[in-house]
Design a protein around this motif. Sequence first.
Motif: not given
Length: 199
Positions: A62-65, A69-70, A93-94, A149-151
């Motif tokens: 959990y945690d979107s960032r 990364q996972y 940017m994320e 595209v990237h995250a």
Amino acid sequence: MPKILFSNASPYSAKVRMAAHQAGIAFESVATETSTPPESLLEANPLGKIPVFIPDGGSAIYDSRVITQYLNRESKGSLFPRNGIKRLEAEQMEALCDGICDAALAHVYERRMRPEELVHQPWLDRQWDKAERALDLLNGQTISLPTKVHAGHLALRATLAYLALRFEGKWEKKRGKLIRWADRFDRKFPELAAYLPKS
């Protein structure tokens, strides 16, 4: 199959589901209530927040960032550039877009949870100032829309969709570059746009 616990309106959920799709990782979307979190959510994330990514046979993430990364590691680097400088730009940017969402959600929850007479307008103004500064910075940049595209791009698109959903008419003025970028994104990646925040 891995599961993503999500909410339709959540920009963080949208970002993570787009990221999993972009990474080529199949998943089951599990709509999850957060105002009265079910036991399944609390077992997966003691904070009772979404999104949560639950791998097959693994512990909840959990945690979107942390999730992006996972997913990037699991897909051998499909969500972030390999070049160090470009990767840092994508990560920033994320983070910036997540910060805009944090400020916007603070607005939503303050008005939703408090009686009108207890809403603290100066605090809301400070939150909105954060979002406006970040949006102005993004609008002033030249943001590409590459084939891959990237995250950071995914976070930006999810953020703009959330603002359009909850703050229509309040953020768009003088930010035509961002509006046009979002429109191009949706036309170029309709399969990703399907995950954007909605009521």
